[in-house]
Enzyme design. Structure first.
Site, short mmCIF file in Angstrom:
data_model
loop_
_atom_site.label_atom_id
_atom_site.label_comp_id
_atom_site.label_asym_id
_atom_site.label_seq_id
_atom_site.Cartn_x
_atom_site.Cartn_y
_atom_site.Cartn_z
N CYS A 134 -1.97 -3.27 2.17
CA CYS A 134 -3.16 -3.81 2.19
C CYS A 134 -4.13 -3.76 1.01
O CYS A 134 -4.97 -2.78 0.64
CB CYS A 134 -3.95 -3.74 3.56
SG CYS A 134 -5.34 -4.87 3.63
N CYS A 137 -7.84 -3.80 1.64
CA CYS A 137 -8.45 -2.71 2.47
C CYS A 137 -8.47 -1.64 1.46
O CYS A 137 -9.43 -0.87 1.50
CB CYS A 137 -7.53 -2.27 3.53
SG CYS A 137 -6.79 -3.61 4.82
N ASP A 138 -7.36 -1.31 0.64
CA ASP A 138 -7.38 -0.33 -0.26
C ASP A 138 -7.54 -0.48 -1.75
O ASP A 138 -7.77 0.60 -2.43
CB ASP A 138 -6.14 0.58 0.09
CG ASP A 138 -6.01 0.89 1.38
OD1 ASP A 138 -6.87 1.20 2.07
OD2 ASP A 138 -4.93 0.71 1.98
#
Ligand code: NAP
Length: 322
Positions: A134, A137-138
């Site tokens: 992701c 997300c990261d």
């Protein structure tokens, strides 16, 4: 014993929540188990540019919040819990969250799909330490560093484009010499000066002891090994349907997708919609469309059941009278 509901929906992505909107508007008061991955894959996306009605695009989580509010407005109960077990062998169907049992006259399966992993020990060891599925997300954690994206589809292009905004450089590692991605996404990625593609290459190992320091790739044509330095590896090689709960209960195909005829599964009264049964389109808008279809099919099926029961009751009463 738990009260029998008309419709239980398992999964709270675009398919499940659209099914809930339609079932709610049909006065069926659906219960949706949206699970801990509430909102489905769209909450892992930033800009959704291809959902009709949003010409400027919309953030995935915001779109899913709108779906949820709309479902609740029409009487859906949305439960943020994962279903842990189901029994679809007899009616009413039974659905459990741990020890808590719920019973439904019909069930709509909309559990979606989850990101696929490469299956390397080094990948699993470094998950959360630079290995991710992701970018949204990261990606931010690796700002101004070099990053690798694995895959050649739209997801890989999307991840690479997103990461190019913060990475010093992005290398897409793809196992063929041709991308699978749609032309518009591929063109965008290939035109981006921060992105290049390592063609015909597979990841042999994710490098690093405690955190990712790079990937070792093997050229599938020459067999040569090469180390690409990188602070993060984003795996974007497609998805698998989330059907573990339903194995042995409804018919699944070889890849684990629920087999459907329209939205009907192999079990009467159980319907499926969205990515869990879609091997072709897998779009938010098609998932939403099939969620609508599943709710309408469930509603008609419930009506037929009620009509059949009423005519059986009438026949019995006539028999008694006679
Ligand atoms: P996908 O289209 O199935 O592409 C998966 C990619 O990963 C392919 O390039 C495949 O290589 C590669 N791959 C698969 N297994 C691999 C392995 N074990 N090792 C190395 N590479 C591997 O999946 P997706 O990109 O997730 O897209 C799924 C669907 O969602 C598509 O319909 C796509 O259009 C849609 N989508 C749309 C958008 C958008 O429009 N914004 C964004 C994301 C996804 P091969 O090409 O050699 O098979």
């Amino acid at each position: 014993m738990a009260e029998v509901q008309d419709v239980i929906i398992v999964g709270g992505g675009p398919a499940g929540l659209t099914a809930a909107i339609y079932a709610g508007r049909a006065n069926l008061s659906p219960t949706v188990f949206e699970g801990f991955a509430a909102g489905g894959q769209l909450v892992l996306t930033t800009d959704v540019e291809n959902y009709p009605g949003f010409p400027e695009g919309i953030q995935g989580p915001e779109l899913m919040q709108m779906f949820r509010s709309q479902a609740e407005r029409f009487g859906a109960t949305v439960i943020v819990e994962d279903v842990t077990r189901v029994d679809l062998s007899e009616r009413p169907f039974r659905v459990w969250v741990d020890q808590e049992e719920h019973r439904g006259n019909s069930v709509i399966i909309s559990t979606g799909a989850a990101a696929r992993w490469l299956g390397l020990p080094s990948e699993q060891r470094l998950r959360g330490f630079g290995v991710s599925t992701c970018a949204t997300c990261d990606g931010f954690f690796f700002k101004d560093r070099a990053m690798v994206v694995v895959g050649g589809g739209d997801s890989a292009m999307e991840e690479a484009l997103f990461l190019s905004r913060m990475a010093s450089h992005v290398t897409i590692v793809h196992r063929r010499n041709e991308l699978r991605a749609s032309a518009i996404m591929a063109d965008r990625a290939l035109a981006n000066e921060k992105i290049d593609v390592r063609w015909n290459a597979v990841v042999e190992e994710v490098l690093g002891d405690e955190v990712v320091t790079g990937v070792r790739v093997r050229d599938v044509v020459t067999g040569e090994l090469e180390d690409i330095p990188s602070a993060a590896v984003f795996v974007a090689i497609g998805h698998d349907p989330i059907t573990g709960l339903f194995r042995g209960q409804v018919e699944l195909d070889d890849a684990g997708y629920v087999v459907t005829d329209g939205t009907r599964t192999s079990v009467e009264g159980v319907f499926a919609s969205g990515d869990v049964q879609d091997t072709v389109y897998r779009q938010a808008v098609t998932a939403a469309g099939s969620g609508c279809m599943a709710a309408m099919d469930a509603e008609r099926w419930l009506e037929d059941q009620a009509a059949n029961r009423a005519s059986a009751d009438r026949a019995l009463a006539a028999q008694k009278d006679g």
